[in-house]
Scaffold this active site. Structure first.
Site, PDB file in Angstrom:
ATOM      1  N   GLY A  16      55.343  50.430  53.871  1.00  0.00           N
ATOM      2  CA  GLY A  16      54.151  50.699  53.075  1.00  0.00           C
ATOM      3  C   GLY A  16      54.256  49.728  51.512  1.00  0.00           C
ATOM      4  O   GLY A  16      55.514  50.006  51.070  1.00  0.00           O
ATOM      5  N   ARG A  77      54.809  46.763  59.240  1.00  0.00           N
ATOM      6  CA  ARG A  77      55.955  47.596  59.960  1.00  0.00           C
ATOM      7  C   ARG A  77      56.135  46.805  61.289  1.00  0.00           C
ATOM      8  O   ARG A  77      55.288  47.021  62.074  1.00  0.00           O
ATOM      9  CB  ARG A  77      55.488  49.064  60.151  1.00  0.00           C
ATOM     10  N   ASP A 108      63.075  53.183  53.962  1.00  0.00           N
ATOM     11  CA  ASP A 108      64.098  53.445  55.241  1.00  0.00           C
ATOM     12  C   ASP A 108      64.255  52.650  56.495  1.00  0.00           C
ATOM     13  O   ASP A 108      64.979  52.161  56.981  1.00  0.00           O
ATOM     14  CB  ASP A 108      64.622  54.830  55.412  1.00  0.00           C
ATOM     15  N   THR A 110      62.773  49.556  56.534  1.00  0.00           N
ATOM     16  CA  THR A 110      63.290  48.218  55.935  1.00  0.00           C
ATOM     17  C   THR A 110      64.434  48.261  56.255  1.00  0.00           C
ATOM     18  O   THR A 110      65.364  47.111  56.580  1.00  0.00           O
ATOM     19  CB  THR A 110      62.599  48.091  54.698  1.00  0.00           C
ATOM     20  N   THR A 131      59.052  52.529  47.840  1.00  0.00           N
ATOM     21  CA  THR A 131      58.282  53.261  48.517  1.00  0.00           C
ATOM     22  C   THR A 131      57.704  54.750  47.637  1.00  0.00           C
ATOM     23  O   THR A 131      58.548  55.101  46.731  1.00  0.00           O
ATOM     24  CB  THR A 131      58.871  54.216  49.724  1.00  0.00           C
ATOM     25  N   ASP A 133      57.296  57.533  48.158  1.00  0.00           N
ATOM     26  CA  ASP A 133      57.726  58.621  48.637  1.00  0.00           C
ATOM     27  C   ASP A 133      59.038  58.960  48.172  1.00  0.00           C
ATOM     28  O   ASP A 133      59.264  60.375  47.916  1.00  0.00           O
ATOM     29  CB  ASP A 133      57.989  58.703  50.241  1.00  0.00           C
ATOM     30  N   ASP A 135      61.877  59.184  48.754  1.00  0.00           N
ATOM     31  CA  ASP A 135      62.935  59.904  49.506  1.00  0.00           C
ATOM     32  C   ASP A 135      64.279  59.080  50.122  1.00  0.00           C
ATOM     33  O   ASP A 135      64.598  59.303  50.988  1.00  0.00           O
ATOM     34  CB  ASP A 135      62.060  60.113  50.984  1.00  0.00           C
ATOM     35  N   ARG A 177      55.558  61.473  54.071  1.00  0.00           N
ATOM     36  CA  ARG A 177      55.893  61.706  55.365  1.00  0.00           C
ATOM     37  C   ARG A 177      56.766  62.980  55.630  1.00  0.00           C
ATOM     38  O   ARG A 177      56.504  63.509  56.469  1.00  0.00           O
ATOM     39  CB  ARG A 177      56.139  60.498  56.045  1.00  0.00           C
TER      40      ARG A 177
HETATM   41  O1  F6P Z   1      56.017  55.668  53.233  1.00  0.00           O
HETATM   42  C1  F6P Z   1      54.932  55.725  52.665  1.00  0.00           C
HETATM   43  C2  F6P Z   1      53.705  56.266  52.915  1.00  0.00           C
HETATM   44  O2  F6P Z   1      52.508  56.158  52.144  1.00  0.00           O
HETATM   45  C3  F6P Z   1      53.794  57.820  53.436  1.00  0.00           C
HETATM   46  O3  F6P Z   1      53.798  58.700  52.437  1.00  0.00           O
HETATM   47  C4  F6P Z   1      52.899  58.045  54.480  1.00  0.00           C
HETATM   48  O4  F6P Z   1      52.988  58.991  55.384  1.00  0.00           O
HETATM   49  C5  F6P Z   1      52.841  56.460  55.153  1.00  0.00           C
HETATM   50  O5  F6P Z   1      53.377  55.620  54.359  1.00  0.00           O
HETATM   51  C6  F6P Z   1      51.500  56.021  55.759  1.00  0.00           C
HETATM   52  O6  F6P Z   1      51.679  55.027  56.404  1.00  0.00           O
HETATM   53  P1  F6P Z   1      50.452  53.921  56.790  1.00  0.00           P
HETATM   54  O7  F6P Z   1      50.578  52.921  55.764  1.00  0.00           O
HETATM   55  O8  F6P Z   1      50.964  53.425  58.188  1.00  0.00           O
HETATM   56  O9  F6P Z   1      49.231  54.502  56.712  1.00  0.00           O
END
Ligand code: F6P
Length: 328
Positions: A16, A77, A108, A110, A131, A133, A135, A177
């Site tokens: 992301g 991804r 993570d 990556t 990220t 997040d 996390d 997430r």
């Molecule tokens: O990991 C970052 C994040 O924004 C999360 O908070 C979220 O769940 C996810 O990516 C959403 O991913 P996508 O870009 O595939 O919608």
């Protein structure tokens, strides 16, 4: 002092996007150039490695990007990189360009890919945590988190105006997430009555009790922040269950979604991205491989990928308590 023979490095963003990634790319490029390295920009993350989307770049290519959200290198991804065939192809493409070190900017997923790739082909890789997040173990903050929290707070402040004007209860879902970092910071900064995060179990009865307590104290509106990954479900599901038991409440739901990922990075994310970019390249030339660089209590720290991926960074209990105390 350089200890390695690395001459050509590649930089890419993966997973992301997060505000501050561009500041980090700029820093990687300019640090590499300052050390006499050739720097290759790799587009579209691991897919770009597999497809040979790599070009040597110079300092001017990263001018005027520091303040921009997203990533100029694009992100993905990659499913192909999860296959042995994809990684073999990627290795061949890197060899063609003589790239002998990589800086991987992402989360993570990556670093999981980077760890496998390093173990198979031995190309030194230093990861940079980016990220929204926050996390990842091995760093206090990830690139993008601070901007995401501030963006979400701007939205929450606006929603509060409506909540207050109409005496409503708002369930606001923020990203994260598997983690409640964005939620807990937004809850404290946005003055929420309750924050629901996967790290701290709150029952539906607990939500109802909190809302009833607020009304007993003559509060006419309330804000509940829900982390996307909460164990009770998403904000709509939680709101529906609460509404069944408190039908008189005027309840609304707002899911902030991807707006939290965009926008100009805060000063914190620009500085963090710049520091980590420099530390990543310095780590590579000093023999670092298969590690993530992070900043803990203002010091640069390198953590091996396996620990960064599997380690848990718990939310400080004091923050969880603070939300509860502020709702007295
Ligand atoms: O990991 C970052 C994040 O924004 C999360 O908070 C979220 O769940 C996810 O990516 C959403 O991913 P996508 O870009 O595939 O919608």
């Amino acid at each position: 002092m350089r200890h390695s023979k690395i001459k050509n490095i590649g930089v890419f963003t993966s997973g992301g996007d997060a505000p501050g990634m561009n500041a980090c790319i700029r820093s990687v490029v300019r640090t590499g150039l300052s050390l006499g390295l050739n720097v290759y920009a790799i587009r579209h993350g691991y897919d770009g490695i597999i497809n040979g989307e790599m070009e040597q770049i110079q300092s001017f290519h990263v001018s005027n990007i520091l303040q921009k959200g997203g990533t100029i290198l694009k992100s993905a991804r990659s499913e192909m990189f999860m296959t042995r065939e994809g990684r073999t192809k990627g290795h061949l493409e890197l060899k063609k360009k003589k790239i002998d070190g990589l800086v991987a900017i992402g989360g993570d997923g990556t670093f999981t890919g980077a760890n496998i790739f390093y173990n198979e082909y031995g190309i030194p890789i230093v990861g940079v945590p980016a990220t929204i997040d926050n996390d990842l173990y091995g760093c206090d903050y990830t690139i993008g988190f601070d901007t995401a929290v501030n963006t979400a707070l701007g939205a929450i402040d606006k929603i509060r105006d409506t909540a207050n004007s109409h005496d409503r209860v708002f369930f606001i879902e923020v990203m994260g997430r598997h983690s409640g970092y964005i939620a807990i910071h937004c809850g404290i900064g946005g003055g929420a009555e309750l924050v629901m995060v996967p790290e701290d179990i709150t029952s539906i009865q607990g939500v109802i009790d909190t809302l009833n307590k607020g009304r007993d104290k003559k509060k006419t509106s309330a804000i509940v922040i829900v982390a996307e990954g909460d164990e009770q479900g998403n904000a709509h599901e939680i709101a529906n269950r609460v509404s069944e038991q408190l039908p008189k409440l005027d309840i609304r739901v707002s899911t902030l979604g991807h707006l939290q990922r965009g926008g100009s990075p805060t000063s914190h994310d620009r500085i963090l991205g710049s520091r980590l970019g420099m530390a990543a390249v310095e780590g590579l030339v000093n023999g670092g491989k298969n590690v993530m660089v992070g900043i803990i209590e203002s010091r640069v720290v390198y953590t091996d990928f396996e620990s960064a991926i599997s380690g848990v960074k718990p939310i400080n209990d004091e923050l969880i308590r603070l939300v509860k105390v502020m709702n007295t």
